[in-house]
Design an enzyme around this catalytic site. Sequence first.
Site, PDB file in Angstrom:
ATOM      1  N   HIS A 173       0.628   4.788  -2.233  1.00 38.61           N
ATOM      2  CA  HIS A 173       0.502   6.132  -1.657  1.00 38.61           C
ATOM      3  C   HIS A 173       1.717   6.994  -1.964  1.00 38.61           C
ATOM      4  CE1 HIS A 173      -2.935   5.330   1.416  1.00 38.61           C
ATOM      5  NE2 HIS A 173      -3.149   4.748   0.260  1.00 38.61           N
ATOM      6  N   ASN A 214      -3.406   8.528   4.982  1.00 35.61           N
ATOM      7  CA  ASN A 214      -2.277   7.898   5.695  1.00 35.61           C
ATOM      8  C   ASN A 214      -2.437   7.854   7.215  1.00 35.61           C
ATOM      9  OD1 ASN A 214      -0.827   7.332   3.354  1.00 35.61           O
ATOM     10  ND2 ASN A 214       0.193   9.324   3.363  1.00 35.61           N
ATOM     11  N   ARG A 232       0.822  -1.214   0.000  1.00 39.73           N
ATOM     12  CA  ARG A 232       0.000   0.000   0.000  1.00 39.73           C
ATOM     13  C   ARG A 232       0.859   1.268   0.000  1.00 39.73           C
ATOM     14  NH1 ARG A 232      -3.623   2.703   4.563  1.00 39.73           N
ATOM     15  NH2 ARG A 232      -5.128   3.803   3.239  1.00 39.73           N
ATOM     16  N   HIS A 270      -6.230  -5.503  -2.615  1.00 44.40           N
ATOM     17  CA  HIS A 270      -7.087  -5.693  -1.437  1.00 44.40           C
ATOM     18  C   HIS A 270      -7.424  -7.155  -1.213  1.00 44.40           C
ATOM     19  CE1 HIS A 270      -8.494  -1.178  -1.595  1.00 44.40           C
ATOM     20  NE2 HIS A 270      -7.215  -1.315  -1.304  1.00 44.40           N
TER      21      HIS A 270
HETATM   22  C1  HEM Z   1      -8.630   2.255  -6.117  1.00 40.49           C
HETATM   23  C2  HEM Z   1      -8.596   3.086  -5.107  1.00 40.49           C
HETATM   24  C3  HEM Z   1      -8.214   2.653  -3.733  1.00 40.49           C
HETATM   25  C4  HEM Z   1      -8.832   3.031  -2.586  1.00 40.49           C
HETATM   26  C5  HEM Z   1     -10.028   3.961  -2.468  1.00 40.49           C
HETATM   27  C6  HEM Z   1      -8.174   2.373  -1.497  1.00 40.49           C
HETATM   28  C7  HEM Z   1      -8.505   2.527  -0.163  1.00 40.49           C
HETATM   29  C8  HEM Z   1      -7.994   1.777   0.867  1.00 40.49           C
HETATM   30  C9  HEM Z   1      -8.420   1.874   2.235  1.00 40.49           C
HETATM   31  C10 HEM Z   1      -9.496   2.822   2.752  1.00 40.49           C
HETATM   32  C11 HEM Z   1      -7.719   0.961   2.938  1.00 40.49           C
HETATM   33  C12 HEM Z   1      -7.844   0.683   4.426  1.00 40.49           C
HETATM   34  C13 HEM Z   1      -7.169   1.773   5.223  1.00 40.49           C
HETATM   35  C14 HEM Z   1      -7.578   1.695   6.664  1.00 40.49           C
HETATM   36  O1  HEM Z   1      -8.651   2.189   6.979  1.00 40.49           O
HETATM   37  O2  HEM Z   1      -6.855   1.123   7.484  1.00 40.49           O
HETATM   38  C15 HEM Z   1      -6.832   0.294   2.029  1.00 40.49           C
HETATM   39  C16 HEM Z   1      -5.960  -0.688   2.373  1.00 40.49           C
HETATM   40  C17 HEM Z   1      -5.064  -1.259   1.510  1.00 40.49           C
HETATM   41  N1  HEM Z   1      -4.828  -0.862   0.206  1.00 40.49           N
HETATM   42 FE1  HEM Z   1      -6.022   0.321  -0.898  1.00 40.49          FE
HETATM   43  N2  HEM Z   1      -7.163   1.608  -1.988  1.00 40.49           N
HETATM   44  C18 HEM Z   1      -7.137   1.745  -3.339  1.00 40.49           C
HETATM   45  C19 HEM Z   1      -6.209   1.203  -4.215  1.00 40.49           C
HETATM   46  C20 HEM Z   1      -5.117   0.479  -3.798  1.00 40.49           C
HETATM   47  C21 HEM Z   1      -3.981   0.163  -4.643  1.00 40.49           C
HETATM   48  C22 HEM Z   1      -3.794   0.640  -6.072  1.00 40.49           C
HETATM   49  C23 HEM Z   1      -3.133  -0.581  -3.878  1.00 40.49           C
HETATM   50  C24 HEM Z   1      -1.800  -1.163  -4.220  1.00 40.49           C
HETATM   51  C25 HEM Z   1      -1.312  -1.270  -5.435  1.00 40.49           C
HETATM   52  C26 HEM Z   1      -3.753  -0.756  -2.583  1.00 40.49           C
HETATM   53  C27 HEM Z   1      -3.254  -1.519  -1.555  1.00 40.49           C
HETATM   54  C28 HEM Z   1      -3.849  -1.645  -0.304  1.00 40.49           C
HETATM   55  C29 HEM Z   1      -3.444  -2.618   0.678  1.00 40.49           C
HETATM   56  C30 HEM Z   1      -2.432  -3.729   0.458  1.00 40.49           C
HETATM   57  C31 HEM Z   1      -4.192  -2.370   1.836  1.00 40.49           C
HETATM   58  C32 HEM Z   1      -4.076  -3.053   3.190  1.00 40.49           C
HETATM   59  C33 HEM Z   1      -3.007  -2.322   4.006  1.00 40.49           C
HETATM   60  C34 HEM Z   1      -2.725  -2.884   5.383  1.00 40.49           C
HETATM   61  O3  HEM Z   1      -3.324  -3.878   5.799  1.00 40.49           O
HETATM   62  O4  HEM Z   1      -1.859  -2.294   6.064  1.00 40.49           O
HETATM   63  N3  HEM Z   1      -4.933  -0.074  -2.560  1.00 40.49           N
HETATM   64  N4  HEM Z   1      -7.006   0.823   0.769  1.00 40.49           N
END
Ligand code: HEM
Length: 340
Positions: A70, A98, A66, A197
């Site tokens: 970012h 973040n 992630r 995800h």
């Molecule tokens: C398409 C738009 C995207 C949105 C709106 C989005 C939004 C989010 C949100 C809200 C979370 C959870 C954050 C929290 O509340 O703790 C999350 C987690 C995550 N996102 Fe996304 N995301 C997007 C695209 C991506 C992309 C492009 C990647 C990587 C290439 C990614 C990788 C991840 C990963 C791996 C997690 C889990 C992180 C953890 O467990 O520490 N996301 N994302």
Amino acid sequence: MSRLTSFLVVLSLFAFAPLCLAGKKYGGYLYPQFYQHSCPKVEEIVRSVVAKAVAKEARMAASLLRLEFHDCFVKGCDASSLLDSSGVLVSEKRSNPNRNSARGFEVLDEIKSAVEKACPHTVSCADILALAARDSTVLTGGPNWEVPLGRRDSRSASLSGSNNDIPAPNNTFQTILTKFKRQGLDIVDLVALSGSHTIGSSRCTSFRQRLYNQSGNGLPDMTLDQSYAAQLKTRCPRSGGDQTLFFLDPPSPTKFDTSYFKNLVAYKGLLNSDEVLFTMNAESRKLVKLYAENQELFFQHFAQSMIKMSSISPLTGSRGEIRRICRRVNNKPLFKCISS
Ligand code: HEM
Ligand SMILES: *[C@@H]1O[C@H](CO)[C@@H](O)[C@H](O)[C@H]1NC(C)=O
Ligand SMILES: *[C@@H]1O[C@H](CO)[C@@H](O)[C@H](O)[C@H]1NC(C)=O
């Protein structure tokens, strides 16, 4: 200035100029063999520290993946996301996307210090992050790819960029697609990369709106499976429990697989931004269905899209710098390059 001082200044300008120019030689593009001679062990070092961290805590793979997203969405893949606040510099760690959720910085510190030991002042934090994201994918069972290298690190961060350029989980499909297109990414990249995800977690606060008041009319999101919603509500109440964690892909939270896309088809996407890929656009719906049934295609597209995302406006040549510590910019050099 005395004659001796001016003589020394002129002499040192000549002495430093070639060093400054050397950085420009391969400027402008990234390629996998960038550190072949200057730091041949870098990939091995990054992999071993990431492997150790993921063995200790499986979620770390998701967190590192992630961070690359970012980083790259905010003025390019330049490690701006890793900087702490200091002096006039305001850290991106304070932004809405973040704050209270970006993590993995200690692991990057550990990688950087191991890499500095082997090859001092050679490998950028931006390249280390791109490698760590690839290794995290592989370690959780996802595809492998060669990471083009040669990024340099920024000397600044952008809090407003972090707030505005990274999509929010309650953005509409169109807004999310527009934010991807602004980065030179398309609808295939959007769906494939959202497949990230398939690992990791989200806090209650990132999807609560769907459970209770999706559109400001007091009604829940009708596209969310009702029994799944009821289950989520027990640990994500109307108020309180903001930071409580939920798996993004409950059937296999630490396995990089197609399960995320199967969830979307079953109306069991956790975030609104996940489910809209299936419900709001015919083209992305088709891709979700394809990836749900074809892991090979998902993996192939994911690898391609990661290379694309990780190549968003890098600093190359003599732009930016090679940070010594990923959390802060280097002290200004005594002699500035005349050419830059
Ligand atoms: C398409 C738009 C995207 C949105 C709106 C989005 C939004 C989010 C949100 C809200 C979370 C959870 C954050 C929290 O509340 O703790 C999350 C987690 C995550 N996102 Fe996304 N995301 C997007 C695209 C991506 C992309 C492009 C990647 C990587 C290439 C990614 C990788 C991840 C990963 C791996 C997690 C889990 C992180 C953890 O467990 O520490 N996301 N994302
Ligand atoms: C999205 O969520 C943010 C933060 O919770 C909130 O301030 C905003 O009003 C929401 N936007 C929409 C369109 O619901
Ligand atoms: C839903 O949200 C709207 C505006 O965001 C607010 O005016 C309304 O009171 C909320 N309804 C409930 C039942 O929480």
